[in-house]
Design an enzyme around this catalytic site. Structure first.
Site, short mmCIF file in Angstrom:
data_model
loop_
_atom_site.label_atom_id
_atom_site.label_comp_id
_atom_site.label_asym_id
_atom_site.label_seq_id
_atom_site.Cartn_x
_atom_site.Cartn_y
_atom_site.Cartn_z
N PRO A 11 0.84 -1.20 0.00
CA PRO A 11 0.00 0.00 0.00
C PRO A 11 0.88 1.26 0.00
CG PRO A 11 -0.65 -1.52 1.75
CD PRO A 11 0.65 -2.00 1.22
N TYR A 12 0.42 2.27 -0.75
CA TYR A 12 1.17 3.53 -0.83
C TYR A 12 0.20 4.68 -0.61
CZ TYR A 12 4.17 7.22 -2.76
OH TYR A 12 4.92 8.36 -2.94
N GLY A 13 0.50 5.54 0.35
CA GLY A 13 -0.38 6.66 0.64
C GLY A 13 0.24 7.95 0.16
N ASP A 59 3.56 17.01 11.02
CA ASP A 59 4.38 17.93 10.23
C ASP A 59 4.30 17.63 8.74
OD1 ASP A 59 4.99 18.94 12.63
OD2 ASP A 59 7.13 18.46 12.60
N SER A 60 3.95 16.38 8.41
CA SER A 60 3.92 15.98 7.01
C SER A 60 2.54 16.16 6.40
CB SER A 60 4.29 14.49 6.92
OG SER A 60 3.35 13.74 7.65
N ARG A 112 0.36 4.78 13.33
CA ARG A 112 0.06 5.41 14.62
C ARG A 112 0.63 6.83 14.66
NH1 ARG A 112 -1.69 2.13 18.71
NH2 ARG A 112 -0.93 3.62 20.25
N SER A 136 0.98 10.97 14.95
CA SER A 136 0.73 11.92 16.01
C SER A 136 0.71 13.31 15.40
CB SER A 136 1.84 11.83 17.05
OG SER A 136 1.79 12.93 17.94
N VAL A 186 -6.04 -0.02 4.57
CA VAL A 186 -7.11 0.75 5.21
C VAL A 186 -7.82 1.51 4.10
CG1 VAL A 186 -7.64 2.58 6.86
CG2 VAL A 186 -5.78 0.96 7.33
N TYR A 233 12.60 15.09 19.59
CA TYR A 233 13.10 15.00 18.22
C TYR A 233 14.58 15.33 18.19
CZ TYR A 233 9.73 14.56 14.40
OH TYR A 233 8.87 14.08 13.46
#
Lengths: 686, 568
Positions: free
Chosen positions: B144-146, B213-214, B227, B229, B284, B488
């Site tokens: 799968p590629y989103g 951020d993405s 998962r 955030s 999904v 980070y």
């Protein structure tokens, strides 16, 4: 896991390659006062705030860890938290240092006077000092010197003050009030000798030490050997402090901790005769003001040079890599007490031994130590009556010098005159008369009646044990090849020259440890053995070396035999240490007088205690916990079995390789215990 | 979109003819602006030099791409379904990677490894069902590629995979199917990317508040699978708090719950097998997630602290009082300086005068050491009155830790930089500088230690590995929780003089991860495990935990159709 790191003998440059600077030279040219009042502006660990004594103590008392323990103790004992807190505060008061720059200056002033009087030179390796200066700015630094004399207690502080490096706080044993107070202001903090199971005391100490390490505002100095070595050889390291000091690193509270082993070597030790007397059971004088004044008599004497060799800073992080399982610290809040795992303990133990080893390697062997080795191999009658010919001693010493250099030791050999000057320096032990060397036997002029033979032995023993302690300064160079030689020579005589240490699995698992390899490679280097892929062949040309080495260790073997005999022959199975020491001493004195024993070393309480603890480890002797006095129960069969193996071996009875290995193990085990080497544990497990 | 770098093709940093840094395009607030401080910062931080360039290969050389291994039977049946597909080299290469340093570095050098053999674009849930059925029937590997923003090597094709690899691109499944205003939920196709989802919901007066951020490029399905955030999780929650219902197509069929109850006690929550499964169990397709009315008022803010320790203590206190703003982030001193270097050219003398005054006040008057101070950026959201009240509460706490309010501007710029910082790596790579960020989560009592130790470890490892210039090794605390924080790390260095810079980079990052774990940090807070961090899974979740996950995989996908080999 738990595997002992392979020891790689380093090719060390000799004395000539090393830049030692005499720090007294400049002191002699400037005034003491000017020196003491010099500007002192050291660069501490980066970002470390300066921490006053009261801030430090406050941080300790308010730490989460200590508060937790205080609450726990209050619960357990039913007393109030305030009460326990007061106790903690009292302990801290007794413990804490009170480092003050003013007193550092005073100390500098005083030591200047003392050192200039006592020593011709104090040599320090500047490169080591530079590395230390660098290291101090990068991470918390732990200074770990060896301890051979009271004189060296403040020597590190003195040197660091001189070179603008933060002066250390020093872990010390409890001292008496006045000197204690002075030392406290020079940075000493005090640890009780017997803490036992005093939970509160341990907690205060732990937090105190770790707060110092964590903040890194001053280097921490402690003796990994725990005590001043009375015999001048290294002691088995104590792990308590080492554990405490390293824990902040294990818990990730600091990125790294730098360990700096420091080797202090003396041409002549200030308390040489006191040490010998102490080992012979004469109680040591209390460290008091009167003692200090009495000591001023010694200020008139010449003690030659002192060498302080700052070792290369060792990164705890690098050394512990792969040896610590960090996750053990991840699931428990860090302010709670946590017992280190066996893995961590092994690592600390290994590190402590490594430090001692590094100290040994860093120390400078004096010509006198070499002479002491040789004098102790000379028959006593020669030394006391006809005297040893000077040229014999010097030739042999030069021969030994070469051997020591081959073995990679550092030697303090400034010039060709050194042999005669060193003999002059040690006029308390030998005197040089008409080209012959005699042991000093002073006649007490005040004494009317002649000495009893027993008293004569004791007199002699004092001088011999002084000699022994100087020999001990060099012992670490010889001990590994020595053990191999002791065994090798026996086998050589059994099998006409060609024997081999076959690579049977037992041998490999027990002895492939670095110590054995090191011993082999050193013996090969000096031409005593030939080592091929599979075997070690003893060469006839190496006989001189091998016999020297064997004789060097002979007194140990003789001493063990005597004590085994005592233990087996006594009627009772239970004895106390208080009883054991004088009894052995009496038996030995008798045998020496009858000529059946030719070593005085068995008279030393150090040797005696080592045998006891070795036997305890072999479970031939067990400790009974019945009273305050240390009581032991002896298993005679086990003791005599151990003795038999040693004896048969020494008596040249033909043996199988397996038996030989067994002997080797026992010899190594005993010798090493007293000489403090790493492989004890692995041998013992085998 | 760039094929070998981050983001939109029109947006990038470059040095113009005058040697000044400039950000091109029109999309961002920084677009079209000159950034005068950047060059000096790059030169002094990395020892980089405009003379030493390492330009990327400009266009994809299709001949470097291996010809596709096609499963003809699969292809034939696929054609009959009418679902669009392609085996064009560019399409395949584009879906063969995420944004790990080694992936982008290789692309820039024109090196192409194993890529998917086919790309398919399902349009809806039923299309996915068909594709998965066909893949099972013909034993084809599906990945799968989103949005393609992975930083865990999750999209890398396993080189040992011999079957035909089909990249299942969900980008066409990007509709909001319905909005339920009574329950405040929206039912959305999983291929929608973050910014579209927010924009479309905003049109109806709603938002999800999920802003990783993405978010410009990452997709809803990707968030669920890793998962994710979001920056504003303090108000809206992380993805696991936002999701009400998930539909996933697996080789065993479709998994979904029968109702949308807000909480259930029906054994272990099956959603938790799906969230974080990283594409190993299925695709999904549709998600019902919570929505909120758009906030009435937003306010940025910032606080300067004398040092990082004080800053962390303040964040900890804010978390203790559970009064964290929508977002609160604490940058260390190096990042503060970096943020400074990214200030665009000021348009008026007045602003620059004010800046100077502020600097004077903080460093001279308040005695902050410019080499130690650090800054926290804040974002408040809600109705106006409450925001102002909340703001006061937070600034009061900050004051107790020596914090000084440092204005809205600094705060806003901080968040704006979040989106452009990813472009900056491409600029660095033009000049011998490589770097990346990675994250962890850690209990409060270890935050300072982990920050210090990991940064120091990076510096030491770089030195040991022969990096000629001191690296940039910096960190920030980006999320607060009751029991800990998300940290980070940013790490970059000038690789001139190294023969294999990517290998060095990977060794250092590996060591840094070891250090994180040794200091009680987690393997990942939200980036996921992928293939990059697989080796530490067993020690992270225990052997039994591994066994549990494996047995689920074995049941759901016995033939390893979803064969990206992530996670386990």
């Amino acid at each position: 896991h738990g595997k002992i790191k392979r020891y790689q003998p380093k090719h060390q440059e000799q004395n000539c390659g090393e830049e030692f600077t005499d720090i007294l030279e400049e002191r002699r040219r400037t005034t003491d006062l000017g020196y003491a009042l010099r500007t002192f502006n050291p660069q501490p660990y980066k970002g470390a705030p300066t921490l006053s004594t009261s801030d430090l103590n406050k941080a300790v008392l308010e730490s989460q860890y200590l508060c937790y323990i205080i609450k726990e103790i209050a619960m357990e004992t039913g007393s109030s938290v305030e009460k326990v807190k007061e106790d903690a505060s009292r302990i801290l008061k007794e413990m804490s240092h009170n480092l003050q720059l003013g007193f550092i200056r005073l100390m500098g002033y005083t030591l200047n006077k003392v050192f200039k009087r006592l020593y011709r030179s104090i040599y320090v390796n500047m490169e080591g000092l530079n590395m230390l200066q660098q290291a101090i700015q990068e991470s918390p630094v732990i200074l770990i010197p060896n301890h051979r004399s009271y004189v060296d207690f403040l020597i590190i502080s003195y040197i660091l003050f001189t070179y603008d490096i933060p002066v250390p706080v020093i872990a010390a044993g409890i001292h008496v009030a006045i000197i204690g107070g002075l030392l406290r202001r020079s940075g000493a903090f005090y640890i009780r000798r017997a803490i036992g199971s005093d939970k509160l005391y341990w907690a205060v100490l732990l937090e105190y030490v770790q707060t110092i390490v964590r903040t890194g505002y001053a280097p921490l100095e402690f003796y990994v050997e725990g005590f001043r070595s009375r015999t001048l050889k290294s002691l088995v390291p104590k792990l308590g402090m080492m554990d405490m000091v390293l824990e902040p690193y294990f818990k990730g509270e600091v990125f790294d901790i730098t360990l700096v082993p420091i080797s202090i070597s003396y041409d002549r030790v200030l308390e040489e005769s006191l040490l010998a007397l102490e080992l012979l059971g004469v109680p040591r004088p209390k460290e008091s003001i009167t003692g200090l004044f009495k000591a001023s008599g010694v200020l008139q004497e010449d003690y030659g040079c002192m060498h302080v060799n700052f070792g290369r800073p060792l990164s705890a992080r690098q050394l512990c890599e792969g040896k610590i399982n960090w996750s053990e610290y991840n699931l428990i809040p860090r302010n709670l007490p946590q017992r280190p795992t066996a893995e961590t303990q092994d690592c600390v133990n290994w590190l402590a031994h490594l430090i001692v080893r590094t100290q040994e390697e860093g120390s400078l062997i004096s010509p006198w130590s070499l002479m002491a080795c040789l004098l102790l191999q000379t028959p006593f009658t020669t030394l006391t009556e006809e005297g040893l010919q000077w040229h014999q001693l010097t030739e042999k010493t030069l021969w030994l010098r070469k051997l020591v250099l081959d073995f990679g030791a550092r030697l303090n050999w400034p010039d060709s005159e050194v042999m005669s000057s060193t003999v002059a320096l040690h006029h308390s032990i030998v005197h040089h008369k008409e080209d012959r060397i005699y042991l000093v036997q002073d006649e007490d002029p005040a004494r009317q009646d002649p000495l009893s033979p027993e008293e004569g032995v004791m007199r002699m023993a004092v001088v011999v044990l002084m000699l022994v302690s100087y020999r001990n300064q060099a012992l670490h160079v010889f001990v590994r090849p020595g053990i191999l030689a002791t065994v090798g020579l026996q086998i050589l005589s059994l099998m006409n020259g060609h024997i081999l240490f076959s690579c049977d699995p037992f041998f490999c698992s027990q002895m492939s440890s670095s110590d054995f390899e090191e011993a082999c490679s050193l013996l090969q280097k000096c031409g005593a053995v030939h080592i091929s892929q599979q075997e070690v062949i003893v060469l006839e040309t190496g006989l001189e070396v091998l016999s020297f080495l064997q004789k060097l260790l002979q007194p140990f073997l003789d001493s063990y035999q005597l004590m085994f005999r005592y233990l087996c022959e006594k009627e009772d199975h239970v004895f106390t240490e208080e009883q054991f020491l004088p009894d052995v001493r009496n038996l030995a004195t008798k045998l020496i007088l009858s000529g059946d024993l030719c070593t005085f070393e068995v008279l030393s309480s150090d040797t005696q205690k080592n045998v006891l603890s070795a036997l305890r480890r072999l479970e031939a002797v067990t400790k009974l916990r019945v009273s305050q006095q240390k009581e032991y129960k002896v298993n005679k069969a086990a003791v005599s079995r151990t003795g038999d193996i040693l004896c048969k071996f020494i008596c040249d009875i033909p043996v199988t390789i397996k038996f030989f290995l067994c002997v080797l193990r026992i010899i190594i085990y005993f010798t090493l215990l007293s000489l403090n080497i790493l492989i004890i544990k692995c041998l013992y497990c085998g | 979109m760039k094929w070998n770098g981050w983001g939109y093709s029109d947006s990038k940093f470059l040095y113009n003819k005058k040697g000044q840094a400039e950000f091109t395009g029109k999309r961002y607030r920084l677009s079209g602006m000159i950034i005068p401080g950047l060059r000096e910062w790059m030169e002094s931080t990395f020892g980089a030099n405009l003379q030493h360039k390492t330009p990327a290969a400009p266009i994809l050389n299709s001949s470097a791409v291996q010809p596709p291994t096609l499963n003809e039977a699969f292809l034939k049946e696929l054609k009959s379904t009418g679902i669009p597909f392609s085996h064009d080299a560019e399409d395949r290469v584009f879906r063969s990677h995420g944004h790990c340093l080694h992936e982008i570095f290789a692309l820039r050098e024109g090196k192409i490894g194993r890529v998917p053999d086919l790309v398919v674009w399902p349009n809806c849930h039923n299309d996915v069902v068909k594709i998965v059925e066909l893949a099972c029937k013909h034993n084809v590997c599906l990945m799968p590629y989103g949005g393609g923003t992975s930083v865990s090597s999750a999209l890398e094709c396993p080189p040992e995979e011999t079957r035909s690899i089909v990249s299942l691109d969900t980008s066409q499944m990007n509709r909001i199917l319905w909005i339920d205003e009574k329950n405040l939920t929206a039912h959305v196709e999983a291929g929608i990317v973050g910014q579209d989802l927010e924009r479309l919901l905003n049109e109806s007066g709603y938002c999800t508040g999920h802003e990783p951020d993405s978010m410009e490029f990452s997709s809803l399905g990707g968030w669920v699978a890793t998962r994710a955030s979001g920056m504003k999780k303090n108000i809206y929650g992380n993805i696991e708090d936002l999701v009400v219902h998930i539909k996933m197509v697996t080789p065993q069929g479709v998994i979904e719950k029968s109702c949308q109850g807000p909480r259930m006690s029906t054994g272990p929550d099956v959603h938790h097998f799906i969230m974080g499964s990283e594409g190993t169990l299925g695709v999904v397709t549709e998600v019902t997630m919570k929505i909120r009315p758009m906030p009435e008022y937003q306010k940025y803010g910032s606080v300067v602290f004398p040092n990082f320790e004080m800053g962390v203590a303040c964040l900890r206190e804010v978390a203790r009082q559970r009064c964290a703003p929508a977002s609160i982030r604490l940058m260390d001193n190096e990042q503060f300086k970096f943020g400074h270097a990214l200030k665009p050219q000021v348009s008026s003398i007045f602003t620059s005068f004010l800046d100077g005054l502020k600097k004077f006040y903080i460093t001279k008057f308040k005695g902050f050491d410019p080499n130690r101070l650090c800054v926290a950026t804040l974002l408040f959201e809600g109705d106006r009155e409450k925001v102002l009240q909340h703001e006061k509460q937070v600034y009061d706490i900050a004051a107790k830790f020596g914090g000084l309010a440092a204005g809205e501007d600094n705060g806003q710029r901080g968040y704006m930089l979040t989106f452009v910082i990813a472009y900056l790596r491409d600029l660095g790579m033009d000049y011998y500088v490589i770097g990346e960020s990675f994250e962890t989560s850690v209990p409060w009592d270890r935050v300072l230690d982990i920050c210090r130790n990991v940064k120091a470890r990076i510096v030491r490892e770089c030195k040991d590995k022969g990096v000629q210039f001191p690296p940039l090794s910096t960190c920030r605390v980006t999320q607060t929780y009751d029991a800990g924080a998300c940290v980070y790390f940013y790490f970059a260095f000038n690789y001139r003089g190294l023969s294999d810079p990517v290998h060095v980079y990977e060794q250092v990052e590996h060591a840094a991860r070891e250090e994180i774990l040794a200091n009680g940090g987690s393997l990942s807070h939200h980036h996921g495990v992928g293939k990059l961090r697989k080796e530490w899974m067993r020690e992270t979740i225990s052997s039994v935990g591994m066994g549990m996950l494996k047995s689920v995989k074995d049941y759901v996908d016995p033939n390893n159709i979803f064969g990206n080999r992530n996670l386990l």
